[in-house]
Design an enzyme around this catalytic site. Structure first.
Site, short mmCIF file in Angstrom:
data_model
loop_
_atom_site.label_atom_id
_atom_site.label_comp_id
_atom_site.label_asym_id
_atom_site.label_seq_id
_atom_site.Cartn_x
_atom_site.Cartn_y
_atom_site.Cartn_z
N THR A 179 0.84 -1.10 -0.07
CA THR A 179 0.03 -0.10 -0.13
C THR A 179 0.98 1.13 0.13
OG1 THR A 179 -1.59 -1.14 1.43
CG2 THR A 179 -1.89 1.12 1.33
N THR A 195 -1.16 0.69 6.50
CA THR A 195 -0.81 -0.35 5.77
C THR A 195 -0.55 -1.50 6.43
OG1 THR A 195 0.95 -1.26 4.24
CG2 THR A 195 1.72 0.54 5.98
#
Lengths: 308, 308
Positions: free
Chosen positions: B175, B226
């Site tokens: 991410t 993330t």
């Protein structure tokens, strides 16, 4: 044995007595009572909160009067896109689906996402593929047709306007939901919706979003929201109630009051919230003219209501 | 003038020095520095936090090394499905997209949802229709091809397993994200991802979900997460940091520590969080072996790092 309780809603908005015929009012009350009883029945047999909220929401999804499942509003394309979420407060497990078509009971599909995948939220065509693999009941477009919804859509389909499940006299945020506390002291929440009439671009509201429209945690509360979805997302409304209880020591009712009557109003967030805690206390609070709602417990409370 | 700060991440996971060649490590560091500088440049010119986080995330989306935009992992179907969200802490406005294909910069599309619609989250085919109407740059499948990602997918596509952007030695939650505080004291957050390798059924993770992977509110913090998305959803991780600050009076760092090192770990939630507050303080905390990250402010801090 814990006090057991179920509470449900069938949407909130500008629901005024003068705009409902006696027949429609009675039909809505009857639909609410049936859904309430479906969930209560599960709790009375010693079933779990998660099975109870599912039973109540399925009853509302199957009722053409409410904007979820069968009674879903029309999208811009003249079809129906359904969203739903379910969460178990005993282990924080949850499942949700967004933008699904032709599934009879979206809440059942959300529950299957929770039980049978490692994921939480499935959306669009992929979610439909999962639904097919699960062999879940599908219905043709006809099943979702109602003359009332079609008229709502006809009045707006040539514009870019979305409407919140309303007619000129009856602005209603169409969503259904249930929260329950079972005899074991576990709680759960479920929400299901057809969204906004004439919605387009795959718009997803707060209903299938964990923490926004749906949340459950035995430590605090189980919550289902109904209202202007975007405001409930910006407010992270469902989890906010939980945090006010966990971090500020508020009761369920105090926390829900702050979120519905102060925080949501400050960002024009019209609608309502239903909640239970793990002691079986329930609260149903809304800042709109009305909210289709009901609550029943094993201490004799058994009530459905529509207006303030 | 407020202290201004930008912080970024490019994913977290089992990132160990012994598994990265010197060349790959250097390439990642360079990509992080470029993205950091892109956002910092905006802040230095007196720009807004929202424009700064967008600039940093676009830089990371355009870099094939990170799992977002160009470098997105392959889905089960051998394509790419992209998710993104952006939120402005000054007015709680936000936009997000899920399951979009072929869009060069998903974060730009999320920003356009925020600016040009009444909605927050658009998903799937509908979101693609909106992207086309906006005339946003599209790219053919080739643009998103990388031999490395293809190998990841090849190793798993015949199974039903999803993998978290990893190889045997390098489990990484792919991410990218950025958080910023500008010279006016406004804060913002942005997150973008290609999700999990071999994901199917339109799985949506925490990144595009307001309150879960992304959140911003001038009163408290701007957050980008993330990690294992499902755990971050169950924890409503981003908004939880905000609530710990607002309701318990914790500092940004204290609140992030509780969420990353206690709450997420208790539900096997591996990953990390970056955050800023409206005074320009930043924190970057992770419970995995490494997190691609960087932070820069106008008081001389300028640092990129990968390992603990």
């Amino acid at each position: 044995m814990n006090k057991f309780t179920i509470a449900i809603h069938g949407g909130a908005g500008t629901i005024l007595k003068e705009n409902l015929t006696a027949e429609l009012e009675e039909a809505h009350r009857q639909g609410l009572q049936e859904a309430l009883d479906a969930g209560y029945e599960v709790l009375m047999r010693g079933g779990t909160a998660i099975d109870a909220v599912k039973a109540s929401v399925i009853s509302l999804e199957d009722n053409i009067l409410f904007n979820a499942g069968r009674g879903a509003v029309f999208t811009k394309d003249g079809t129906h896109e359904l969203d739903a979420a379910i969460m178990d407060g005993s282990d924080l497990k949850c499942g949700a689906i967004a933008g699904i078509k032709n599934v009879r009971n979206p809440i059942d599909l959300a529950h299957r996402v929770m039980l049978h995948t490692d994921h939480i939220l499935l959306a669009g065509a992929g979610a439909s593929e999962f639904a097919k693999k699960q062999g879940i009941p599908h219905e043709p477009e006809d099943y979702f047709f109602s003359a009332y919804r079609y008229k709502q859509w006809e009045s707006t389909r040539d514009s870019d306007k979305t409407i919140l499940d309303h007619t000129a006299h009856d602005k209603k945020f169409g969503t259904v939901g249930a929260v329950a506390c079972d005899a074991h002291g576990n709680i759960a929440a479920a929400t299901s919706t057809g969204g906004m009439t004439n919605k387009k671009y795959g718009r997803v509201g707060d209903s299938p979003l964990i923490g926004c429209g749906t949340y459950a945690n035995n430590k605090t509360c189980a919550i289902s929201c109904t209202g202007h979805g975007e405001a409930f997302i910006r407010a992270v409304a469902a989890y906010d109630v939980s945090c006010l209880m966990e971090y500020k020591g508020m009761s369920l009712e105090e926390a829900m009051h702050i979120v519905v009557q102060e925080k949501l109003i400050s960002i024009d967030g019209e609608g309502g919230i239903i909640g239970v805690d793990a002691k079986g206390n329930a609260a149903l609070i809304f800042n709109s003219a009305g909210m289709y709602r009901g609550v029943r417990n094993n201490e004799g409370l058994n009530n459905v209501a529509i207006f303030q």
